[in-house]
Enzyme design. Structure first.
Site, PDB file in Angstrom:
ATOM      1  CG  PHE A 193       1.042   5.213  -2.652  1.00  0.00           C
ATOM      2  CD1 PHE A 193       0.315   3.246  -2.379  1.00  0.00           C
ATOM      3  CD2 PHE A 193       0.990   6.230  -2.767  1.00  0.00           C
ATOM      4  CE1 PHE A 193      -1.006   3.839  -2.611  1.00  0.00           C
ATOM      5  CE2 PHE A 193      -0.950   6.277  -3.003  1.00  0.00           C
ATOM      6  CZ  PHE A 193      -1.516   4.775  -2.676  1.00  0.00           C
ATOM      7  CG  HIS A 250      -6.056   1.956  -2.971  1.00  0.00           C
ATOM      8  ND1 HIS A 250      -5.249   1.203  -2.709  1.00  0.00           N
ATOM      9  CD2 HIS A 250      -5.587   3.158  -2.326  1.00  0.00           C
ATOM     10  CE1 HIS A 250      -4.132   1.740  -1.641  1.00  0.00           C
ATOM     11  NE2 HIS A 250      -4.492   3.481  -1.540  1.00  0.00           N
ATOM     12  CG  ASP A 284      -2.971   5.846   7.380  1.00  0.00           C
ATOM     13  OD1 ASP A 284      -3.546   4.931   7.155  1.00  0.00           O
ATOM     14  OD2 ASP A 284      -3.512   5.524   8.968  1.00  0.00           O
ATOM     15  CE1 TYR A 311       2.430   0.634   2.442  1.00  0.00           C
ATOM     16  CE2 TYR A 311       4.299   2.378   2.481  1.00  0.00           C
ATOM     17  CZ  TYR A 311       3.378   1.554   1.622  1.00  0.00           C
ATOM     18  OH  TYR A 311       3.365   1.562   0.272  1.00  0.00           O
TER      19      TYR A 311
END
Length: 224
Positions: free
Chosen positions: A75, A184, A62, A64
């Site tokens: 990202f 991740h 989701d 920032y």
């Protein structure tokens, strides 16, 4: 909604009664709370990367949740904002993989314009509250986007970092596509399989094998 070929591909969603109701819920959230990204940026990934141009999909969770960070690309943060820790690690792996030096900017728009769909599974978030819009309803749309990308005749690369993104692998059944999975890039997990995974070179090798232009991952040079 998007003003490119995604509108035709997603017409069944856009015109559905359920999605119209969902958009009203999202509107109410924007009216009552501070929500990121700004409304104009919610569908940025689709606007910058038309369906027919998608070569690579990088799935995020989701947006920032800090001020002026999110702008609709997984990202990625807006120009002038400090590079977040996960993206710093992405840049470290990019340097180890392809020798591309890390940038001071976290804006990945240049990747999106080359056919890298930077898709978050959830497209909005409440300020300072990560995962606050998880299960609000965005996943129905974004899972459908992955499903119709899976139907593409042209081979594409799906990059799934972390367990949340890896769960989307079940939607990718077309053997023409390449699925790259790893830990991740977060500082909590990057040392457990993200570093050394070489996703960028693997992606470009696959694209070249399938007679497609590789991605220029180096955004240090200003776009023409």
């Amino acid at each position: 909604m998007i003003q490119n070929d995604w509108d035709e591909k997603l017409k069944i969603i856009w015109e559905s009664e359920g999605f119209q109701k969902f958009l009203k819920i999202v509107d109410e959230e924007y009216n009552k709370k501070i929500i990121y990204p700004p409304k104009d940026y919610v569908f940025n990934a689709l606007k910058l990367t038309p369906y027919k141009e998608v070569k690579v999909v990088i799935v995020g969770q989701d947006p920032y949740h800090g001020e002026k960070e999110a702008h609709g690309l997984s990202f990625s943060v807006q120009e002038g904002i400090k590079v977040p820790p996960s993206l710093k690690n992405i840049y470290k792996e990019l340097e180890a993989d392809l020798g591309i030096l890390p940038r001071n900017s976290g804006d990945l728009t240049g990747w999106a314009k080359q056919g890298v769909l930077l898709l978050n599974a959830v497209l909005t978030v409440v300020k300072d509250t990560p995962a606050s819009h998880r299960n609000l309803g965005w996943e129905r749309l974004t899972d459908y986007i992955i499903k119709i990308l899976n139907e593409k005749e042209e081979p594409i690369v799906f990059i799934l970092w972390g367990n949340f993104a890896k769960a989307k692998k079940a939607l990718i059944t077309n053997p023409k596509h390449l699925v790259i999975t790893s830990a991740h890039p977060s500082p909590f997990s990057a040392n457990y399989g993200f570093f050394g995974s070489k996703p960028f070179s693997k992606t470009n090798e696959f694209l070249k094998q399938n007679n497609q232009e590789p991605i220029n991952w180096d955004l240090n040079k200003k776009e023409e």
